[in-house]
Design a protein around this motif. Structure first.
Motif, mmCIF file in Angstrom:
data_model
loop_
_atom_site.group_PDB
_atom_site.id
_atom_site.type_symbol
_atom_site.label_atom_id
_atom_site.label_comp_id
_atom_site.label_asym_id
_atom_site.label_seq_id
_atom_site.Cartn_x
_atom_site.Cartn_y
_atom_site.Cartn_z
ATOM 1 N N ASP A 1 -29.538 27.265 32.577
ATOM 2 C CA ASP A 1 -28.953 25.509 32.782
ATOM 3 C C ASP A 1 -28.079 25.165 33.342
ATOM 4 O O ASP A 1 -26.793 25.774 32.982
ATOM 5 C CB ASP A 1 -30.108 24.585 31.641
ATOM 6 C CG ASP A 1 -30.986 24.532 31.820
ATOM 7 O OD1 ASP A 1 -31.910 25.469 32.602
ATOM 8 O OD2 ASP A 1 -31.788 24.965 30.203
ATOM 9 N N ILE B 1 -25.313 21.300 33.117
ATOM 10 C CA ILE B 1 -25.405 20.724 32.165
ATOM 11 C C ILE B 1 -24.417 20.001 32.701
ATOM 12 O O ILE B 1 -23.011 19.746 31.912
ATOM 13 C CB ILE B 1 -24.927 20.342 30.002
ATOM 14 C CG1 ILE B 1 -26.082 21.902 29.705
ATOM 15 C CG2 ILE B 1 -25.515 19.413 30.564
ATOM 16 C CD1 ILE B 1 -27.459 21.753 29.980
ATOM 17 N N CYS C 1 -32.395 13.451 32.137
ATOM 18 C CA CYS C 1 -33.444 15.349 33.058
ATOM 19 C C CYS C 1 -34.903 15.099 33.918
ATOM 20 O O CYS C 1 -35.552 14.231 33.339
ATOM 21 C CB CYS C 1 -33.691 16.100 31.879
ATOM 22 S SG CYS C 1 -34.345 18.001 32.518
ATOM 23 N N HIS C 2 -34.777 16.026 34.883
ATOM 24 C CA HIS C 2 -36.208 15.628 36.034
ATOM 25 C C HIS C 2 -37.703 16.342 35.570
ATOM 26 O O HIS C 2 -38.464 16.038 35.955
ATOM 27 C CB HIS C 2 -35.799 15.917 37.447
ATOM 28 C CG HIS C 2 -34.382 15.191 38.303
ATOM 29 N ND1 HIS C 2 -35.085 13.717 38.114
ATOM 30 C CD2 HIS C 2 -33.449 14.957 38.646
ATOM 31 C CE1 HIS C 2 -34.110 13.455 38.423
ATOM 32 N NE2 HIS C 2 -32.860 13.832 38.808
ATOM 33 N N HIS C 3 -36.454 17.593 34.480
ATOM 34 C CA HIS C 3 -38.337 18.363 33.879
ATOM 35 C C HIS C 3 -39.363 17.005 33.687
ATOM 36 O O HIS C 3 -38.958 16.462 32.164
ATOM 37 C CB HIS C 3 -37.434 19.260 33.300
ATOM 38 C CG HIS C 3 -38.472 20.221 33.036
ATOM 39 N ND1 HIS C 3 -40.073 20.549 32.524
ATOM 40 C CD2 HIS C 3 -38.744 22.248 33.253
ATOM 41 C CE1 HIS C 3 -40.611 21.384 32.146
ATOM 42 N NE2 HIS C 3 -39.658 21.995 33.507
ATOM 43 N N GLN D 1 -36.191 12.443 27.502
ATOM 44 C CA GLN D 1 -34.786 12.634 27.536
ATOM 45 C C GLN D 1 -33.921 11.278 26.659
ATOM 46 O O GLN D 1 -33.088 10.227 26.577
ATOM 47 C CB GLN D 1 -34.462 11.530 28.972
ATOM 48 C CG GLN D 1 -35.110 12.222 30.319
ATOM 49 C CD GLN D 1 -35.307 11.818 31.555
ATOM 50 O OE1 GLN D 1 -33.291 11.033 32.017
ATOM 51 N NE2 GLN D 1 -36.147 11.941 32.439
ATOM 52 N N ASN E 1 -34.386 14.565 21.865
ATOM 53 C CA ASN E 1 -33.611 16.419 23.042
ATOM 54 C C ASN E 1 -32.716 16.474 21.868
ATOM 55 O O ASN E 1 -31.442 15.665 21.601
ATOM 56 C CB ASN E 1 -33.156 15.317 24.406
ATOM 57 C CG ASN E 1 -32.854 16.998 25.291
ATOM 58 O OD1 ASN E 1 -32.377 17.352 24.735
ATOM 59 N ND2 ASN E 1 -33.506 17.268 26.074
ATOM 60 N N SER F 1 -26.730 15.192 31.786
ATOM 61 C CA SER F 1 -27.040 15.594 32.559
ATOM 62 C C SER F 1 -27.592 17.094 32.915
ATOM 63 O O SER F 1 -26.796 17.755 33.120
ATOM 64 C CB SER F 1 -26.814 15.379 34.324
ATOM 65 O OG SER F 1 -26.340 14.211 34.322
ATOM 66 N N ILE F 2 -28.633 17.368 32.717
ATOM 67 C CA ILE F 2 -29.393 18.678 32.954
ATOM 68 C C ILE F 2 -30.195 18.516 33.997
ATOM 69 O O ILE F 2 -31.116 18.125 34.223
ATOM 70 C CB ILE F 2 -30.529 18.732 31.186
ATOM 71 C CG1 ILE F 2 -29.370 18.505 30.427
ATOM 72 C CG2 ILE F 2 -30.836 20.372 31.160
ATOM 73 C CD1 ILE F 2 -30.407 18.169 28.669
ATOM 74 N N ASP F 3 -29.997 20.254 34.378
ATOM 75 C CA ASP F 3 -30.535 21.171 35.509
ATOM 76 C C ASP F 3 -31.399 22.252 34.773
ATOM 77 O O ASP F 3 -31.082 22.934 34.664
ATOM 78 C CB ASP F 3 -30.153 20.928 36.674
ATOM 79 C CG ASP F 3 -29.450 20.026 37.212
ATOM 80 O OD1 ASP F 3 -29.901 19.235 37.566
ATOM 81 O OD2 ASP F 3 -28.451 20.110 38.126
ATOM 82 N N LYS F 4 -32.499 22.246 34.421
ATOM 83 C CA LYS F 4 -33.794 22.890 34.175
ATOM 84 C C LYS F 4 -33.968 24.166 34.749
ATOM 85 O O LYS F 4 -34.274 23.570 35.936
ATOM 86 C CB LYS F 4 -34.590 22.422 33.701
ATOM 87 C CG LYS F 4 -34.668 21.976 32.042
ATOM 88 C CD LYS F 4 -34.937 22.849 31.219
ATOM 89 C CE LYS F 4 -33.793 22.581 29.786
ATOM 90 N NZ LYS F 4 -33.415 23.677 28.718
ATOM 91 N N ASN G 1 -29.266 24.147 25.199
ATOM 92 C CA ASN G 1 -28.406 22.879 26.276
ATOM 93 C C ASN G 1 -27.332 21.903 25.330
ATOM 94 O O ASN G 1 -26.658 21.586 25.334
ATOM 95 C CB ASN G 1 -29.727 21.787 26.634
ATOM 96 C CG ASN G 1 -30.494 22.696 27.853
ATOM 97 O OD1 ASN G 1 -31.100 21.862 28.456
ATOM 98 N ND2 ASN G 1 -30.116 23.836 28.617
#
Ligand code: C5P
Length: 313
Positions: A40, A42, A56-58, A63, A67, A93-96, A110
């Motif tokens: 991921d 971060i 996070c969009h997942h 959020q 978390n 910001s987390i891109d999963k 994360n």
């Protein structure tokens, strides 16, 4: 103050043995954990506020303060209140890319990245052992995630004993999108069925740890013998998860039959992994598995084994 982007890798359990009960309600474990280069991203940006915000969009990733990554930031603010007051909060910001609720420590890694990143932003200069001790307060796998590599993890999972890193191997990860296994359920079911096999004293736990540390899998890793590594991987939680989740059992069977060095469920599942000697072997197995298991929500990932934990880009 700088912003930082960190890579937070997944883990698999090459070995997971439940040794006994603990007074804190958790289980005494002996594990061999291994970092996998499926990461991921971060990004941490100072926000000038007196709060942490998480993006996070997942759809399955909360959020809010539930978390683990948010809890990691709050822990840092509690530990260093004056620095938090001076430096202010951070946007996380987390891109999963790591599958969620999969037995791959996605949430834990994360959280570990947030600890490492806040240490940098606030210029705290914490050592890795200090970060690992803080991480242990967040979860059982979080300490391991800070530095990663190939590690014998005991106690609740937070006592770390790194061993010679395993390199040069690849792993297939396979997971049905719609399936998730509750980790507390898996451990409780194991306790119900197998409590009579538990060891009971700290001396017995210690002895078992010593046995695993000098046992076949750790020897195979030390001697860099991939076939033996594949043969000696083990996960006690399979005994309760596979009978209940027949799709996972079937997936494990199919992947195992297609070759590779060894196939096993990771953590409490439902991800199944196959160790492979090369990327080409992994690609061939995935192609054949897709022909046998025709399911739209069955996903595969191929990634190298790595000895690198949280990394600053
Ligand atoms: O620590 P973590 O949040 O990862 O643990 C998730 C759940 O897994 C715990 O609530 C507990 O039910 C179970 N667990 C356990 N013994 C451990 C680690 C986890 O019983 N050593």
């Amino acid at each position: 103050m700088h912003s930082y982007t960190l890579l937070a890798p997944a883990k698999i359990n090459l070995y997971l043995e439940i040794v006994g009960d603990r007074p804190d309600g958790f289980h005494e474990l002996v594990m061999v954990m291994q970092t996998v280069a499926l990461c991921d991203r971060i990004t941490l940006r100072p926000n000038g506020l007196q709060e942490f915000r998480l993006f996070c969009h997942h759809p399955l990733v909360p959020q809010d303060s539930s978390n683990l990554a948010h809890r990691a930031a709050t822990l840092m603010a509690r530990e260093f209140p004056r620095i938090f007051a001076n430096y202010g909060g951070i946007d996380i910001s987390i891109d999963k890319y790591i599958p969620v609720a999969a037995g791959l420590a996605g949430g834990s890694t994360n959280a570990a990245a947030v600890l490492v990143g806040i240490d940098l932003i606030w210029e705290l200069g914490l050592t890795r052992p200090e970060l690992e001790t803080l991480a242990a307060r967040l979860g059982s796998d979080t300490s391991f995630c800070v530095t990663g590599g190939t590690v014998i993890c005991t106690g609740r999972g937070e006592i770390l004993d790194p061993i010679a890193p395993l390199t040069g191997l690849w792993v297939i990860l396979a997971k049905y999108d719609h399936l998730s296994v509750s980790t507390p359920w898996a451990y409780q079911s194991y306790r119900q069925k197998f409590q009579d096999t538990y060891l009971s004293s700290p001396e017995e736990f210690h002895h078992r740890r010593q046995q695993v540390s000098s046992g076949a899998l750790v020897q195979a890793i030390a001697q860099k013998k991939p076939a033996a590594i594949g043969k000696f991987i083990h996960n006690d939680l399979e005994k309760v998860v596979l009978p209940e989740f027949t799709l996972v059992a079937e997936l494990r069977q199919v992947l195992g039959d297609l070759g590779g060095l060894g196939t096993m469920m990771s953590g409490s599942g439902p991800t199944v992994f196959t160790l492979c000697s090369s990327q080409e072997v992994a690609e061939t197995i995935v192609k054949e598995a897709r022909e046998i298991l025709v399911a739209p929500d069955l996903q595969f990932w191929i990634a190298p084994i790595t000895d690198t934990g949280i990394q600053v880009t």
